[in-house]
Design an enzyme around this catalytic site. Structure first.
Site, mmCIF file in Angstrom:
data_model
loop_
_atom_site.group_PDB
_atom_site.id
_atom_site.type_symbol
_atom_site.label_atom_id
_atom_site.label_comp_id
_atom_site.label_asym_id
_atom_site.label_seq_id
_atom_site.Cartn_x
_atom_site.Cartn_y
_atom_site.Cartn_z
ATOM 1 N N ASN A 396 13.294 -44.105 38.092
ATOM 2 C CA ASN A 396 14.641 -43.569 38.234
ATOM 3 C C ASN A 396 15.440 -43.723 36.946
ATOM 4 O O ASN A 396 15.673 -42.757 36.229
ATOM 5 C CB ASN A 396 15.339 -44.262 39.412
ATOM 6 C CG ASN A 396 16.642 -43.586 39.788
ATOM 7 O OD1 ASN A 396 17.161 -42.765 39.047
ATOM 8 N ND2 ASN A 396 17.171 -43.928 40.938
ATOM 9 N N ASP A 397 15.805 -44.964 36.639
ATOM 10 C CA ASP A 397 16.673 -45.176 35.484
ATOM 11 C C ASP A 397 16.029 -44.754 34.163
ATOM 12 O O ASP A 397 16.714 -44.306 33.250
ATOM 13 C CB ASP A 397 17.091 -46.653 35.404
ATOM 14 C CG ASP A 397 17.902 -47.061 36.631
ATOM 15 O OD1 ASP A 397 18.568 -46.183 37.204
ATOM 16 O OD2 ASP A 397 17.851 -48.237 37.008
ATOM 17 N N VAL A 398 14.704 -44.867 34.065
ATOM 18 C CA VAL A 398 14.044 -44.547 32.789
ATOM 19 C C VAL A 398 13.954 -43.047 32.547
ATOM 20 O O VAL A 398 13.500 -42.610 31.492
ATOM 21 C CB VAL A 398 12.620 -45.164 32.694
ATOM 22 C CG1 VAL A 398 12.698 -46.670 32.761
ATOM 23 C CG2 VAL A 398 11.699 -44.613 33.747
ATOM 24 N N ALA A 437 19.654 -50.183 38.448
ATOM 25 C CA ALA A 437 20.961 -50.329 37.846
ATOM 26 C C ALA A 437 22.059 -49.832 38.773
ATOM 27 O O ALA A 437 23.231 -50.002 38.495
ATOM 28 C CB ALA A 437 21.006 -49.584 36.518
#
Lengths: 469, 98
Positions: A396-398, A437
């Site tokens: 997700n965040d990456v 996050a």
């Protein structure tokens, strides 16, 4: 004559220690390429074997029974741990082993301190550092292990006055160091008390140092503790005046520091920020805004299959979610079917995709994915436009484009895999919940993104079935 | 004593530079085995532990007990570290040319 022989054997022993150090260096060098890595590990292990054997020939060893007990128990535990551990649990085990290295150095330093020797401040400084670093490594690693194995909450633990407590503790540690080195009888009566006090302070420091750090930042912490375990061995080398301990300890210390630095860069945060800020602070500011970003476009398995079937290049972006869903094997099967269908398949792996540096690569290797199709973000980002389909599985965040586009985003500046520039992006996701996050991901709302909702393993297996059917 | 310490410091500084050179060339694919392999190397403290553990229980009971505990922990580190690294590396395979 006896003197001459002793002199001679000391030279031989030291030469063999140098040979052992050389084997460690060659072993580490060979770990730099997948073709030679396994042999490199063997080379390094033979260096260790040599160092141990030559030490056992030392004249000061007069009783082997206790050594035998220790080696047998240690070998048994080490053997079972190494052969039983699941690859997903590798970070926990490395954390625990770091801690064992630390406590071993602490014990070596302590036994030298209590053995009674001519007081000499250089030696006392070395003992102080060994006990301090070893103790911090031990208790810090235990906390890291507990957080990773979810024995305690992975959430950052922050409290009021944290800075003051830490400053006081550091002050005490300095004072007790002076007490040990100059032994003024300031607040202790004998060697046992001062040693016990320093151990206690070191353990406390290790706990307070790791406990505020969130589970998502543990890769940085393990890398740092890895470095510490090396430094503890290095300090122990100064205690027993042994060059092989110093060389190997320094190599491990350097290795851990480099990995720490790589992980920090991959998250675009400074080491100080990781250690002292607690990621929770960032989390709070981020979850507030839920601006309307438009509609997501779901896709079903049949349509996804048609798009994949027509693709000539496919990039798979795995995240830890894939490992949690145990989808590695299905993913590998899908990758093979795509290749058989004429597509070029690559896996783009972000440095923080797993729970420790390089963890995702190990998990994919376990599922029999060939290592030459594992690529880094820097290799795929420049050619992203030529990728037909990007499959984001449990990441997700990456892959969050906000890291490049939105200056207000808490992850702004973090290097990402720029999947949004591929022709089509499939995001395999259980629901619309946000990642580690806790931030919104605009990738999901882009016009070239299709959401394939459901359990990652199930979705991939369904795609595999479509290909086979 | 002083010259010996100076020499050891010299060794320390050179080893750190060597470590940075060696490790920065390791690709990210191998970072986990690198870490567990380095972890096994840090078990070198076993050398000091063996000397303490074998110094004779009758004359040095405390040293022997502390040393034996150190031997146990360091052996777990060494044996476990090398074995698990080997196990991981054995999984890294390249597809054979068809």
């Amino acid at each position: 004559m006896i003197l001459f022989e002793q002199f001679n054997s000391e030279i031989v022993v030291n030469l063999i220690y140098i040979l052992a150090a050389m084997l460690f260096i060659f072993g580490l060098k060979m770990l730099g390429s997948p073709e030679t890595a396994r042999r490199g590990n063997l080379v390094s292990a033979s260096g260790m074997f040599l160092a141990v054997v030559v030490t056992l020939l030392d004249q000061s060893i007069i009783d082997f029974s206790f050594i035998l007990i220790g080696v047998c128990i240690g070998s048994l535990i080490g053997f079972f741990a190494a052969t039983r551990v699941k690859m997903t649990a590798m970070p926990e085990m490395v954390a625990l082993f770091n801690g064992f290295g630390g406590i071993a150095s602490l014990l070596v330093g302590s036994s030298e301190y209590l053995v009674g020797f001519d007081p000499n401040s250089a030696l006392l400084i070395a003992i102080y550092l060994t006990v301090l670093i070893g103790g911090v490594t031990f208790s810090g690693s235990l906390i890291a292990w507990a957080k990773l194995s979810e024995a305690i909450s992975g959430k950052p633990f922050l409290y009021k006055g944290q800075q003051i407590v830490n400053a006081l503790l550091l002050g005490f540690i300095l004072l007790s160091g002076l007490e040990m080195i100059f032994f003024q009888g300031l607040f202790t009566e004998n060697q046992f008390q001062i040693l016990g006090l320093i151990c206690l302070l070191a353990f406390t420091l290790g706990i307070l140092f790791v406990i505020p750090i969130g589970g998502a930042d543990m890769p940085v912490v393990i890398a740092l503790l890895n470095s510490f375990s090396g430094l503890a061995a290095c300090a122990a080398g100064f205690v027993i005046l042994n060059n092989v301990l110093i060389v190997s300890g320094a190599l491990v210390g350097a290795s851990g520091l480099i990995l720490t630095n790589i992980m920090c860069k991959a998250m675009n945060r400074s080491l100080a920020n990781v250690l002292f800020s607690g990621f929770g602070a960032v989390k709070d500011t981020a979850t507030g805004e839920t601006a309307d970003q438009g509609e997501v476009r779901p896709v079903n398995t049949a349509d996804a299959y048609l798009i994949l079937e027509a693709a000539s290049s496919v990039l798979i972006v795995p995240g830890y979610g894939m490992a949690v869903a145990q989808a590695q094997h299905s993913v590998r099967e899908l990758g093979e079917l795509l290749e058989a269908n004429g597509a070029e398949v690559k896996y783009a792996i972000h440095p923080v995709a797993g729970r420790m540096p390089g963890h995702m690569n190990v998990l994919l290797a376990e599922a029999n994915v060939s290592y030459d199709v594992l690529v880094e973000p820097g290799d795929v980002n420049p050619i992203m436009e030529t990728v037909d389909v990007c499959m984001v599985i449990g990441a997700n965040d990456v892959v969050n484009p906000d890291a490049k586009e939105n200056e207000d985003s808490p992850i702004y500046g973090m290097p990402i895999i720029e999947t949004d520039r591929a022709k089509t992006v499939f995001v395999l996701k259980r629901s619309m919940a946000s990642g580690f996050a806790g931030i919104q991901n605009p990738l999901f709302f882009k016009s070239n993104t299709r959401m394939l909702f459901g359990d990652a393993k199930e979705s991939v297996s369904n795609l595999v079935a479509e290909f086979k059917g | 004593m002083e010259t010996q310490l100076t020499l050891l410091f010299f060794v320390l500084v050179l080893s750190i530079f060597l470590g940075f050179e060696l490790i920065s060339k390791v690709p990210s694919t191998l970072h986990t085995p690198l870490m567990s392999g380095a972890n096994a190397i840090s078990g070198i403290t076993l050398v000091g532990a063996l000397l303490a553990s074998g110094s004779g229980f009758v004359s040095q009971p405390l040293t022997v007990l502390l040393g034996t505990a150190a031997v146990t922990f360091a052996t777990i580190n060494v044996v476990g570290g090398y074995l698990v690294t080997n196990r991981m590396l054995s999984m890294f395979k390249k597809k054979e040319a068809e």
